[in-house]
Design a protein around this motif. Sequence first.
Motif, short mmCIF file in Angstrom:
data_model
loop_
_atom_site.label_atom_id
_atom_site.label_comp_id
_atom_site.label_asym_id
_atom_site.label_seq_id
_atom_site.Cartn_x
_atom_site.Cartn_y
_atom_site.Cartn_z
N THR A 214 -11.25 38.32 6.23
CA THR A 214 -11.06 38.05 4.80
C THR A 214 -9.97 38.97 4.26
N SER A 215 -9.34 38.55 3.18
CA SER A 215 -8.18 39.27 2.67
C SER A 215 -8.53 40.65 2.13
N GLY A 216 -9.68 40.80 1.50
CA GLY A 216 -10.05 42.09 0.94
C GLY A 216 -11.20 42.75 1.65
N GLY A 217 -11.56 42.22 2.82
CA GLY A 217 -12.71 42.76 3.52
C GLY A 217 -13.99 42.55 2.74
N THR A 218 -14.12 41.37 2.11
CA THR A 218 -15.30 41.09 1.30
C THR A 218 -16.57 41.25 2.12
N GLN A 219 -17.59 41.81 1.49
CA GLN A 219 -18.84 42.06 2.20
C GLN A 219 -19.78 40.86 2.15
N HIS A 220 -19.34 39.76 1.54
CA HIS A 220 -20.15 38.55 1.45
C HIS A 220 -19.28 37.33 1.81
N PRO A 221 -18.89 37.21 3.07
CA PRO A 221 -18.01 36.10 3.46
C PRO A 221 -18.72 34.76 3.39
N SER A 222 -17.93 33.71 3.32
CA SER A 222 -18.49 32.36 3.19
C SER A 222 -19.19 31.94 4.47
N ILE A 223 -20.11 30.99 4.33
CA ILE A 223 -20.82 30.45 5.49
C ILE A 223 -19.86 29.71 6.41
N ALA A 224 -18.86 29.05 5.83
CA ALA A 224 -17.88 28.32 6.65
C ALA A 224 -17.13 29.27 7.57
N ASN A 225 -16.78 30.44 7.06
CA ASN A 225 -16.08 31.44 7.87
C ASN A 225 -16.97 31.89 9.02
N ARG A 226 -18.23 32.14 8.75
CA ARG A 226 -19.17 32.55 9.80
C ARG A 226 -19.35 31.44 10.83
N PHE A 227 -19.38 30.20 10.35
CA PHE A 227 -19.58 29.08 11.26
C PHE A 227 -18.42 28.96 12.24
N VAL A 228 -17.20 29.15 11.75
CA VAL A 228 -16.02 29.07 12.63
C VAL A 228 -16.13 30.08 13.76
#
Length: 547
Positions: free
Chosen positions: A445-459
Amino acid sequence: MTGSPIRDEITNLYDEIDTPVFAIGVFLTGVLVSTLAFYPKTSSTVIENVNKVITTNLSWYFQGLIFALVIFFLFVMISPWGEIKLGKPDEPPEFSYGSYIMMVFAATFGAGIVFWGAAETLSHYETVPPLVNAQTQSVGAMIGAMQYTMFHWGISPWVNHMILSVPLAYYVHRKDAPMKPSSVFVPILGVNNLDKTWLKVVDVIAVVAAAGGATVTVGLAAQQFITGLSYNYGVSVGDFGIIALVTGLTVGYTASAVLGIEKGIKRVSTFNVVLFLFILVCILVFSPFASIFNLGTAGIGKYIANFVDMSLYVNVGGGQSWVGSWTVFYWAWWISFAPMTGIFIARISRSRTLKQVIFGAMVGGTAATLPWFVTMGGYSMLLQHSGQVDLLSIIDSYGISVATYPILAQLPFGELFVVLFLLLVFTFLITTIDSATISLAILTTSGGTQHPSIANRFVWGAIVGLLTSLLLVIGGVGILQNFTIIAGLPMALLALVTVVGFAYQLEKSCPVLLTREEDWGSSNALVNWVSSAKPSQSNSDKSTDND
């Protein structure tokens, strides 16, 4: 009017990703997956040859690095640096300390521990390690096997998870740096200069290494689960079954990802640890525990007495195949895992002190790990040595991943324990994939967000699943071990820069090593050192200080 949930998730993915890191990371791992799929024999040969070059020429580096890190992090824990809080003084931790340690345990070594619990000691009992002066399959070999197993799963491996997690937790929670591996350059560049193009390379390397480390852990657990089905129930899944099983685990991790860390990983981790302890206690109750404790005590004594020798052994003047196959494999595996576990541990460590983070992993983790190896390893060798069960012959037939199942069969209600153990392996698989996908998603993620999207995790879950499946298909455990050392090398090189920079940052904000000369000439030198080095309240209040 809102769109469909799937479309919303894709939008969230597009909005949050660091495009170069995500795209290049996915591309490189995709190329690796494709190469393994279409050129399996060539890929296996290349991986094996590169592995030999690394272990032959760089075993000294891996051994020396881990030994130095043990000393460094123990010093941080017991020094005034350990009192530094990762966040605001009045901010409570997100999780209780018990839940925190269980999540760290499940996300790091859980799957590996259940795989190697009996397998490693039996291997060393049959092929005696180089520093153990004993005949193969003798009582001395049993003690030596316990000694080396404790070395490989004791304090030393835990520092690999501290390499990124402790510095990142400091930079993120005290200086508001982004939750990304490139933030380890804060001591050199500062928080406001982390947008350099070359730092993207660091993040990409960390992404690929983390994917590789996660692949090995998932692969070993999957191999153990599949072997359990074959050995206990005669179920043969085949190559397609391996791909379907491992990739199909995305259902389990997706469900946990939807629930999030609080309800997902925390609950599954708690279940893992409770089931793990239940099986451990039952084995002790129904086994010759006095003999196991005697063997474990002798092993601990040898482990402590020979710790330095084992830490720095590289077999000068001889072949390094044993060191490469065991010690360097372990160190490289966990170093490659460092970006994933580092992000995860840093994420859940807010408002804890450095001492609590390091103690929870190095001391708490070791205390939770060694009893399993003493019990499983000791019982397995006693069964083999007494002739009660020929475990080595069973391993020759089914592979090293079968080692635990014949042991469980010796217990009362053995079939029930086999089922429970299969459940334990499966849930550790889900926990590992879950924490891996969350960490890989945060990494990209661009800012190192601590709550990434489910789609990102799925990939990333799909990529790890496919890569794991293909490595298992083309070479099983052996190719996983070779691949690990290659994946761990870049992170091993980065680790030295990371720790040196972190030590500099700590010393700059809280002087400990460079104190006034006159203090050392007084009778109260230690008191002066501690009092002058301990962080002041005003310094602890500054979560975004400009050290």
